[in-house]
Structure formats: C-alpha cells, structure tokens
Write an enzyme that holds these catalytic residues in place. Structure first.
Site, PDB file in Angstrom:
ATOM      1  N   ASP A   1       0.881  -1.150   0.000  1.00  0.00           N
ATOM      2  CA  ASP A   1       0.000   0.000   0.000  1.00  0.00           C
ATOM      3  C   ASP A   1       0.935   1.220   0.000  1.00  0.00           C
ATOM      4  O   ASP A   1       2.127   1.101   0.301  1.00  0.00           O
ATOM      5  CB  ASP A   1      -0.940  -0.003   1.218  1.00  0.00           C
ATOM      6  CG  ASP A   1      -2.139   0.928   0.981  1.00  0.00           C
ATOM      7  OD1 ASP A   1      -3.178   0.739   1.632  1.00  0.00           O
ATOM      8  OD2 ASP A   1      -2.032   1.821   0.116  1.00  0.00           O
TER       9      ASP A   1
HETATM   10  C1  GLC Z   1      -4.215   4.471  -0.093  1.00  0.00           C
HETATM   11  C2  GLC Z   1      -5.137   3.302   0.080  1.00  0.00           C
HETATM   12  C3  GLC Z   1      -5.150   2.382  -1.107  1.00  0.00           C
HETATM   13  C4  GLC Z   1      -4.950   3.200  -2.369  1.00  0.00           C
HETATM   14  C5  GLC Z   1      -3.536   3.737  -2.337  1.00  0.00           C
HETATM   15  C6  GLC Z   1      -3.221   4.634  -3.536  1.00  0.00           C
HETATM   16  O1  GLC Z   1      -3.647   4.880   1.091  1.00  0.00           O
HETATM   17  O2  GLC Z   1      -5.031   2.540   1.272  1.00  0.00           O
HETATM   18  O3  GLC Z   1      -6.414   1.697  -1.110  1.00  0.00           O
HETATM   19  O4  GLC Z   1      -5.139   2.394  -3.534  1.00  0.00           O
HETATM   20  O5  GLC Z   1      -3.252   4.443  -1.131  1.00  0.00           O
HETATM   21  O6  GLC Z   1      -3.979   5.805  -3.456  1.00  0.00           O
END
Ligand code: GLC
Length: 664
Positions: free
Chosen positions: A221
């Site tokens: 993430d």
């Molecule tokens: C965020 C989220 C994830 C998302 C990523 C990119 O913090 O947890 O679901 O796809 O970052 O924005």
C-alpha cells in the site's frame, strides 16, 4: 524482458517503483505501467499540491462497492469491472487499484463503503466477478488490502490480532475466492497482522501464492513499507510509491550482502512478469462501451442494489401523488455527500443529481425543502419547520438523509452508527404529520432504531453513481421493482456488535476476540435481534419457496428448489443457502452462507434453482490439524430469503466422509 538483461542496480530500482503512479521503465528500456485508483471510478491525479492534496480528472462515478454488493448479482459486478476497464483504457491506466475486499468486521470502519460485505463468500464472489470484468476488457486488477484492514483507527500501525482459524474461515476467504479470477496484483495492508506489518507478512504471502494460486505481483500500500529489505525477503515485489530513503537502504543492504541475488531476482522477475502481462492484457483492446453506456451501467447497478428495507404499502408511490421531498441529499450542493472520502473518491464535477427533478419527470407534484444542510441547519438557507408544513400538506413525504465523505472516509472510523441529530429530528417531524418514505444515502450500516418504526417505508440507496437519482425515482415510482439485499447486518445498536465492544489490549492492538462471530454469524448464533438482517430486502412482488430436493454423494450435496412469485408483479429474488453444523466438534456459527443465486421470476410464475454444496461448504479450519476438516455428523441446509428468513430446511448426514440425506 529477460531479467539477465538487467543489472543488479536496475533490479533494485525496478522493485521500488518510479514515482507515485508508475513503475520504472529505465528511459524506455522497459514498458512503463501506470496505476490509478479506485474501486468506484477512475481517480487519475491531475495535480498534487505541496500539502499532499490531489486534484483528479472528472470520471464516470459508479455505485459504491457496498451498493454493488447489495445487488448480490455477479453479472452486475462483472459489468462494472468491464466499464471501469474502458475508463482505464481511455486514460491509459494499466492497473486499477481495486477491488477492496476487506471484511466488514465493525460497521464503524471508515472504508466500509468501498468494501463488499461482512460475509466472506459474498465478498469473494462479487470481487471475483469484478476482476473478471476488469481484466477480460484490458485493465489489470489490484486486489486489496491483504489483510485484516478492517478498521481505520491507527491504520498504519495497529495490529489486528486474529487466530489462525478465524483468518482462514473469515479474513482470507475473500482473497482466496477472488484469486480464482487471477488478478495481476494484490496490495498489502498498512496494519500489522498478529504483530507483523502487512508489507512483511511472509506467512500470508506464502498462503496467497502456494494455496490460493495467486501468480501475480504483490504491491505495498502507498508508503506502507518501513523496511524494504525485510519486505523483499517476505516476498513483497513492488514498493509504491518510490521512496528514496528506502531505496538507498535497500542498495546498501544488497551491497553488504544482506540480500541474496536470488531473493532480489524473485521479486524483480515478478515485476517484469507483471509488466509483460499487463501489456499483453491491453494489447489491441479499445473501450467497447461509450461513456453514455457506462453511465447507464452505473444507473442499472444502482437500481439493482438499492434495498427496500421497510414498506407498509406506501411504495410504490401512487401516480400523480403530491410529494413533499425534503433533505439536502435530495439535491446535494456538494457531491461529497454521495460518496466516501479517500483513495476511492471520484471527481463528480458537473454531475447533476436531483430527486425532485426525477420525480417531477414522472408526473408527481413535488415541493422541495432542504430542511437541513450537510453541517446541521443554516437557518438562513434551510427551514426545518417549513419541511414539516409541506409534509403535512402532501400525500407522501419523501425524506432524503445520509452520511457522505464527512462521515465515511479513509484514515478515520465513524464515531456513531446513527444519523446526525438534525436528520433524525426531520424524520420524526415528518412522520408525525404524513406517511413518510426515508431514503438513506450511506455507504454502510446505519442505526435507524430511533425512527424506523415511525415511518412508512425505508429505501437504502447507498452511494449511487451516475444516474443514481433516476435509479431511485424509478424504484419509488414502481417503474422498477426493488431487488437489492443487504450485504451487511444493520444492528439495532452499536452495543450489539461484538467488534465494536473491542476493549483492545493496548493502543496499538485490536483483538478479534469474537473469532468467526462476524455480523450475522454472531447475531443469529447468539439470538441477538437486528434491525434488518444480512440478506434482507423487500420487493413489490412476493416469493414463496417450495419443493426442496437434494442428492448426496461423496463430493457433497446437490440441491434444487422452486422460487414462486405469488404476486402479479415480476421481480427478482436472491435465494440464499446457509449451512449449520448440528453438533459440531468445534465452535461453529449457527449459519454460514455457502451459496446464493439471484433469479428473475415473472408474476405468478416459478423458477427452479439448482445449487451444489461441495465438501468445503461443510468444512471448518482445524487448528489441530492445520487444514480444512469435514467432521462427521448432522448438518442442516437452510434455504431462505435472508439469514433470518429461512423457508426450507434439509438435513444431511456425514459419516466417514460420505454424505447421505436424512429421511424426510
Ligand atoms: C491508499 C489506500 C489504497 C490506495 C492507495 C493509492 O492509502 O489505502 O487503497 O489504492 O493508497 O492511493
């Protein structure tokens, strides 16, 4: 691209991403992959301010994932995935960072609007269909967040403490089922699982790859990696976004021999494979649906997923009725009222949304009074008393209430399950003077116990995307017949929800002390009445179930039964099949969803439903044997219209691994 053509330095760089939204391409030596959010519409960032705030391009908004789940229709999920793929192709996006399949352990979780269900089978099946639709139309999926990201409280650090059996029976299952669609990627979660960060969760990554057949690349993430070397050794293939500090430490660790070349190659190869697979997936693909068709898909899904929770006959609205429409959600001044906030937010600039307008088009005489605003009551612009007066002068009051991005958001959980007080007061004032239909725009369960018994009807409208106002008006007017079913329980009170009672051991740990007792598994086993049950939803038609027959063999049980429409009005029903172990050798919830099918039945007609339950439908995860076990004994197969509305029952016996039917 052959990994042998990359230097060690290039491999180290490749597994660290290029920037916020791209993989490394070494100046064109490799194809560059573009990734973008999100589950309910494309969020391609146009600009990113110094404070981190982002402006995205406007995009087609689709229904919230929770509203999609309420359709209980795999075809809807596949259609939504296909439409999103067209959006991706148009914007030159290779991988959509979706779907999110985390289980709704607590209704307070701030991101529940972008997750499917409290039930692992429903979540997994809908996610699998969504991924199939996305990938067969040219865009890669990124199944997320692995795993146990079931609350937003302290999400970057807190540890979800879960026993192995609960992981296997509840939290892993949506990923296990969705992996059958072969997503090109999985995204790890921020939180820790039993003390280990999601980015370093080697044990889980091994299960994904060795048991669930996942053959793609594992992403972090965004900024979830604390130690790139530890995450590499765990099997995390791609850190996103690029982090200079992590990269420098990674290079140093490699140079000083703390990373074997083979370990580096394993991750780099999976990133190379990801790149070639995505390019192949897109090869020759062009958007197949016009923007108008995609918007129509969004509207169709909304109409399929909105749930009629209560109806004393006031709905469908009588033709030509005088309607007092109230509530700022009926004509939102800010489209943030119809979505959750965070990565899943879609820029809906230029979107019109008017429930009064759509009802007027259908021949109703409509007055409209906002009655309250998103922030309370601004008495210069809203008049709650006038709303009650208009209700008193109407045939029916239609009150549009809800939550929105102020209440449902990434990085924070909700404080309460109830609606804001001004909305509850508006509902009670209206119900006192007129038959009142409450329309709820929210992305998760709402505690309606303060007013549900005082109103004539309740329609849960979720967060609809494009055409959501038309979808709603088509249901209120009876043009369409509601056929959504709840994908999560609506408890009478937060106090009834075991997860919400979590006392925690420390600030940084959330004990999943309830084990497999999540949602209806808890309420039905412990006889805790809920406001509206998992799987519940009304129709303008009525359905009866009959003639359940079953055949058993060494592989399981095949069922067939009839669903008959006892009204003259055509409609759709969601037949649900639960299993209960009668005298289990371990603790087991009183029922668990093991199959479901949505069917259309014409007025006065009957449709035959045939479903099969394999061995796994009767199995539990044995912590003693570290594997799935089907214990001998008696089991009930419960067929019904919701987890609390069982219509047909058949008992089966398992002895020595063989299935047989109890005599009728
Ligand atoms: C965020 C989220 C994830 C998302 C990523 C990119 O913090 O947890 O679901 O796809 O970052 O924005």
């Amino acid at each position: 691209m052959d990994i042998k053509k990359l230097t060690a330095k290039e491999k180290l760089r490749l597994i660290c991403g290029k920037d916020f939204w791209h993989t490394e391409d070494f100046g064109g030596k490799l194809p560059k992959l573009t990734v973008a959010d999100g589950p309910v519409g494309l969020r391609v960032v146009k600009q990113r301010a110094a404070d981190g705030s982002e402006t995205a391009y406007p995009a087609t908004p689709y229904p919230s994932v929770q509203l999609l789940a309420n359709t209980w229709d795999r075809a809807c999920a596949r259609k939504m995935g296909a439409a999103l793929a067209d959006d991706c192709l148009e914007r030159d996006v290779d991988i959509l960072l979706a779907p999110g399949v985390n289980i709704k352990r607590t209704p307070l979780c701030g991101r529940n609007f972008e997750y499917f269900s409290e039930d692992p089978l429903l979540a997994g099946e809908m996610a699998k269909a969504y991924i199939l639709g996305l990938q067969e139309n040219g865009a890669g999926a990124c199944l997320k967040h692995f795993c146990c990201n079931n609350l937003e409280y302290d999400r970057l650090h807190q540890s979800s403490d879960v026993d192995e059996r609960t992981l296997r029976e509840i939290y892993y299952v949506p990923f296990e089922i969705a992996c059958e669609a072969k997503p090109v990627s999985v995204m790890c979660s921020y939180n820790r699982i039993n003390g280990t960060y999601g980015a370093e969760y080697k044990k889980g990554f091994v299960v994904l790859r060795k048991e669930f057949g996942f053959d793609g690349a594992i992403f972090s993430d965004w900024s979830a990696v604390r130690d790139r070397t530890a995450s590499l050794k765990a099997g995390l293939d791609l850190e996103m976004p690029f982090c200079e500090e992590n990269y420098q430490k990674l290079c140093k660790d490699f140079e000083e021999g703390r990373i074997a070349e083979a370990e580096l190659d394993a991750c780099a190869e999976r990133v190379l494979e990801l790149i070639s697979r995505c390019k192949e997936m897109r090869e020759g693909k062009k958007p197949r649906r016009s923007e108008a068709e995609r918007r129509r898909i969004a509207q169709e899904i909304a109409a399929e997923g909105m749930v009629l929770l209560k109806n004393d006959g006031t709905l469908p609205l009588a033709a030509g009725a005088r309607l007092a429409v109230a509530g700022c959600y009926a004509q939102p001044s800010d489209m943030g009222m119809l979505r959750g906030a965070g990565a899943a937010a879609v820029n809906r600039e230029g979107e019109a949304f008017s429930v009064p307008g759509c009802l007027e088009k259908r021949g109703y005489a409509v007055t409209f009074e906002p009655a309250f605003s998103y922030d309370g009551i601004d008495s210069f612009h809203q008049d709650a008393h006038r709303a009650a007066e208009l209700a008193a002068e109407s045939n029916v009051s239609v009150l549009c209430v809800g939550l929105g991005e102020k209440f449902e958001r990434e990085s924070a959980d909700r404080e309460t399950l109830r609606l804001p007080l001004v909305q509850e007061r508006a509902i009670l004032a209206s119900a006192a003077v007129a038959p009142t239909v409450v329309v709820v725009f929210a992305g998760a369960a709402v505690d309606m116990s303060a007013w549900a018994d005082k109103v004539s009807a309740i329609l849960f409208a979720g967060y609809p995307g494009a055409g959501g106002d038309e979808a709603l008006a088509s249901l209120l007017s009876g043009e369409n017949n509601p056929c959504g079913r709840l994908s999560e329980s609506f408890p009478r009170s937060l106090a009834d929800c075991p997860a919400a009672r979590e006392d925690g051991i420390s600030a940084g740990v959330t004990r999943y002390a309830e084990g497999p007792d999540v949602g209806y598994r808890y309420y039905s086993t412990h006889h805790v009445p809920v406001l509206f049950a998992f799987g519940h939803g009304l129709s303008y038609a009525s359905f009866a179930y009959r003639d359940l027959t079953a055949e058993a063999d060494e592989n399981g049980v095949s069922l067939s039964f009839e669903v008959c429409n006892t009204s003259e009005r055509a409609g759709k029903e969601v037949a649900q099949v639960y299993v209960r172990a009668c005298a289990p050798v371990v603790y087991r919830p009183a029922r668990e969803l093991k199959a479901f099918e949505k069917i259309f039945v014409k007025g006065g007609g009957c449709e035959k439903v045939s479903l099969s339950l394999g061995r796994r439908a009767f199995a539990h995860w044995s912590a003693a044997e570290d594997g799935w076990r089907v214990s001998d004994g008696a089991y009930e197969i419960l067929v019904g219209a919701s987890s609390e509305d069982i219509r047909l029952v058949r008992k089966v016996w398992i002895k020595g691994g063989r299935f047989s039917l109890f005599p009728l």
